[in-house]
Design a protein around this motif. Structure first.
Motif, PDB file in Angstrom:
ATOM      1  N   SER A 113     -10.756  -9.598  -8.945  1.00 48.33           N
ATOM      2  CA  SER A 113     -10.476 -10.115  -7.601  1.00 48.33           C
ATOM      3  C   SER A 113      -9.096  -9.681  -7.117  1.00 48.33           C
ATOM      4  CB  SER A 113     -10.574 -11.644  -7.576  1.00 48.33           C
ATOM      5  OG  SER A 113     -11.892 -12.056  -7.847  1.00 48.33           O
ATOM      6  N   ALA A 114      -8.116  -9.738  -8.000  1.00 52.44           N
ATOM      7  CA  ALA A 114      -6.752  -9.338  -7.642  1.00 52.44           C
ATOM      8  C   ALA A 114      -6.693  -7.860  -7.293  1.00 52.44           C
ATOM      9  CB  ALA A 114      -5.801  -9.654  -8.788  1.00 52.44           C
ATOM     10  N   CYS A 115      -7.337  -7.030  -8.080  1.00 53.75           N
ATOM     11  CA  CYS A 115      -7.337  -5.588  -7.831  1.00 53.75           C
ATOM     12  C   CYS A 115      -7.973  -5.287  -6.481  1.00 53.75           C
ATOM     13  CB  CYS A 115      -8.068  -4.867  -8.959  1.00 53.75           C
ATOM     14  SG  CYS A 115      -7.947  -3.076  -8.885  1.00 53.75           S
ATOM     15  N   ASP A 116      -9.095  -5.914  -6.205  1.00 52.89           N
ATOM     16  CA  ASP A 116      -9.805  -5.693  -4.947  1.00 52.89           C
ATOM     17  C   ASP A 116      -8.935  -6.099  -3.755  1.00 52.89           C
ATOM     18  OD1 ASP A 116     -12.184  -4.917  -3.522  1.00 52.89           O
ATOM     19  OD2 ASP A 116     -12.592  -7.048  -3.209  1.00 52.89           O
ATOM     20  N   GLU A 117      -8.311  -7.266  -3.834  1.00 53.13           N
ATOM     21  CA  GLU A 117      -7.461  -7.732  -2.735  1.00 53.13           C
ATOM     22  C   GLU A 117      -6.233  -6.830  -2.577  1.00 53.13           C
ATOM     23  OE1 GLU A 117      -4.804 -11.548  -1.348  1.00 53.13           O
ATOM     24  OE2 GLU A 117      -6.596 -11.957  -2.562  1.00 53.13           O
ATOM     25  N   MET A 118      -5.656  -6.405  -3.692  1.00 53.28           N
ATOM     26  CA  MET A 118      -4.470  -5.563  -3.628  1.00 53.28           C
ATOM     27  C   MET A 118      -4.787  -4.225  -2.943  1.00 53.28           C
ATOM     28  SD  MET A 118      -1.659  -4.729  -6.588  1.00 53.28           S
ATOM     29  CE  MET A 118      -1.626  -6.416  -7.106  1.00 53.28           C
ATOM     30  N   VAL A 119      -5.897  -3.616  -3.301  1.00 57.17           N
ATOM     31  CA  VAL A 119      -6.301  -2.348  -2.674  1.00 57.17           C
ATOM     32  C   VAL A 119      -6.483  -2.546  -1.168  1.00 57.17           C
ATOM     33  CG1 VAL A 119      -8.156  -0.635  -2.500  1.00 57.17           C
ATOM     34  CG2 VAL A 119      -7.314  -1.343  -4.746  1.00 57.17           C
ATOM     35  N   ASP A 120      -7.201  -3.585  -0.776  1.00 58.37           N
ATOM     36  CA  ASP A 120      -7.440  -3.840   0.643  1.00 58.37           C
ATOM     37  C   ASP A 120      -6.134  -4.053   1.408  1.00 58.37           C
ATOM     38  OD1 ASP A 120     -10.179  -3.628   0.338  1.00 58.37           O
ATOM     39  OD2 ASP A 120     -10.540  -5.799   0.339  1.00 58.37           O
ATOM     40  N   ARG A 121      -5.248  -4.846   0.841  1.00 55.35           N
ATOM     41  CA  ARG A 121      -3.992  -5.150   1.541  1.00 55.35           C
ATOM     42  C   ARG A 121      -3.086  -3.924   1.633  1.00 55.35           C
ATOM     43  NH1 ARG A 121      -1.075 -10.505   0.075  1.00 55.35           N
ATOM     44  NH2 ARG A 121       0.165  -9.724   1.822  1.00 55.35           N
ATOM     45  N   ILE A 122      -3.037  -3.130   0.585  1.00 56.68           N
ATOM     46  CA  ILE A 122      -2.199  -1.924   0.616  1.00 56.68           C
ATOM     47  C   ILE A 122      -2.707  -0.973   1.694  1.00 56.68           C
ATOM     48  CG2 ILE A 122      -1.578   0.153  -0.690  1.00 56.68           C
ATOM     49  CD1 ILE A 122      -1.484  -1.815  -3.169  1.00 56.68           C
ATOM     50  N   LYS A 123      -4.017  -0.783   1.756  1.00 52.19           N
ATOM     51  CA  LYS A 123      -4.591   0.128   2.754  1.00 52.19           C
ATOM     52  C   LYS A 123      -4.332  -0.367   4.178  1.00 52.19           C
ATOM     53  CE  LYS A 123      -8.502   2.335   1.840  1.00 52.19           C
ATOM     54  NZ  LYS A 123      -8.198   3.727   1.682  1.00 52.19           N
ATOM     55  N   LYS A 124      -4.266  -1.686   4.366  1.00 46.37           N
ATOM     56  CA  LYS A 124      -4.056  -2.268   5.693  1.00 46.37           C
ATOM     57  C   LYS A 124      -2.586  -2.412   6.067  1.00 46.37           C
ATOM     58  CE  LYS A 124      -7.668  -5.457   5.611  1.00 46.37           C
ATOM     59  NZ  LYS A 124      -8.116  -6.811   5.608  1.00 46.37           N
ATOM     60  N   GLU A 125      -1.737  -2.755   5.113  1.00 45.50           N
ATOM     61  CA  GLU A 125      -0.390  -3.238   5.431  1.00 45.50           C
ATOM     62  C   GLU A 125       0.762  -2.278   5.123  1.00 45.50           C
ATOM     63  OE1 GLU A 125       0.222  -7.243   3.885  1.00 45.50           O
ATOM     64  OE2 GLU A 125      -1.944  -7.582   3.974  1.00 45.50           O
ATOM     65  N   ILE A 126       0.539  -1.263   4.325  1.00 48.73           N
ATOM     66  CA  ILE A 126       1.633  -0.368   3.922  1.00 48.73           C
ATOM     67  C   ILE A 126       1.781   0.762   4.947  1.00 48.73           C
ATOM     68  CG2 ILE A 126       2.436   1.228   2.120  1.00 48.73           C
ATOM     69  CD1 ILE A 126       2.471  -1.628   1.167  1.00 48.73           C
ATOM     70  N   PRO A 127       2.998   1.047   5.411  1.00 51.36           N
ATOM     71  CA  PRO A 127       3.197   2.165   6.338  1.00 51.36           C
ATOM     72  C   PRO A 127       3.111   3.509   5.604  1.00 51.36           C
ATOM     73  CG  PRO A 127       5.296   1.093   5.892  1.00 51.36           C
ATOM     74  CD  PRO A 127       4.235   0.308   5.167  1.00 51.36           C
ATOM     75  N   LEU A 128       1.870   3.954   5.445  1.00 53.62           N
ATOM     76  CA  LEU A 128       1.536   5.163   4.697  1.00 53.62           C
ATOM     77  C   LEU A 128       0.487   5.909   5.509  1.00 53.62           C
ATOM     78  CD1 LEU A 128       1.691   6.620   1.851  1.00 53.62           C
ATOM     79  CD2 LEU A 128      -0.223   5.182   1.208  1.00 53.62           C
ATOM     80  N   TRP A 129       0.688   7.213   5.681  1.00 56.10           N
ATOM     81  CA  TRP A 129      -0.207   7.995   6.520  1.00 56.10           C
ATOM     82  C   TRP A 129      -0.762   9.191   5.762  1.00 56.10           C
ATOM     83  CZ3 TRP A 129       4.658   6.295   7.852  1.00 56.10           C
ATOM     84  CH2 TRP A 129       4.684   5.231   8.754  1.00 56.10           C
ATOM     85  N   GLY A 130      -2.019   9.508   6.058  1.00 54.33           N
ATOM     86  CA  GLY A 130      -2.666  10.667   5.463  1.00 54.33           C
ATOM     87  C   GLY A 130      -3.108  11.648   6.531  1.00 54.33           C
ATOM     88  N   LYS A 131      -2.719  12.892   6.349  1.00 56.06           N
ATOM     89  CA  LYS A 131      -3.119  13.957   7.266  1.00 56.06           C
ATOM     90  C   LYS A 131      -4.158  14.799   6.537  1.00 56.06           C
ATOM     91  CE  LYS A 131       0.247  16.738   8.317  1.00 56.06           C
ATOM     92  NZ  LYS A 131       1.331  17.524   8.917  1.00 56.06           N
TER      93      LYS A 131
END
Length: 145
Positions: A113-131
């Motif tokens: 559960s922690a891993c799943d939530e951490m992945v979701d939050r990082i993808k949503k909340e971290i200022p990180l961009w992919g080109k």
């Protein structure tokens, strides 16, 4: 206050790095379960062209602080023994690993559960961009889906 860890790795995350991370936890005998997420660059078509690679950039100072806050919140919420986040920067080719989240707890359900939530939050909340770099070297900015 805990030291803010650098989550960024220049280039792809190697399978040996993942294996070494797992091996380091065998001495922690209070762990009953681990959960691991590995994000890899997949081959996709955009406008009739294959993606060749993804180039990641981040607003690092803000990203590191936010990743630290997310990690600390999730460790507390799920009573984790360990939690690790790694993300690539730079150009990562299709098939290579670019994102690694590793959680450990006394019991598997908390780790998962922690891993799943951490992945979701990082993808949503971290200022990180992919080109997304295409075959003709043109690019498009990736939207998290």
């Amino acid at each position: 206050m805990k030291k803010i860890k650098n989550i960024f790795i220049e280039g792809p995350i190697s399978p040996s790095f993942v294996a070494e991370s797992i091996a380091k936890h065998t001495v922690k005998t209070n762990i009953g379960g681990h959960s691991i997420f590995l994000g890899q660059i997949r081959e996709e078509m955009i406008n009739d062209q294959k993606i060749q690679s993804m180039e990641f950039t981040a607003y690092q100072e803000m990203a590191l602080q936010k990743a630290h806050d997310i990690r600390e919140e999730i460790i507390s919420k799920y009573k984790l023994i360990c939690a690790h986040i790694y993300h690539s920067l730079g150009n990562i080719k299709i098939g290579e690993i670019c994102f690694f989240v590793f959680t450990s707890a006394e019991h598997r359900k908390e780790a998962i559960s922690a891993c799943d939530e951490m992945v979701d939050r990082i993808k949503k909340e971290i200022p990180l961009w992919g080109k997304e770099i295409l075959e003709d070297q043109s690019h498009t900015w990736k939207e998290n889906r």
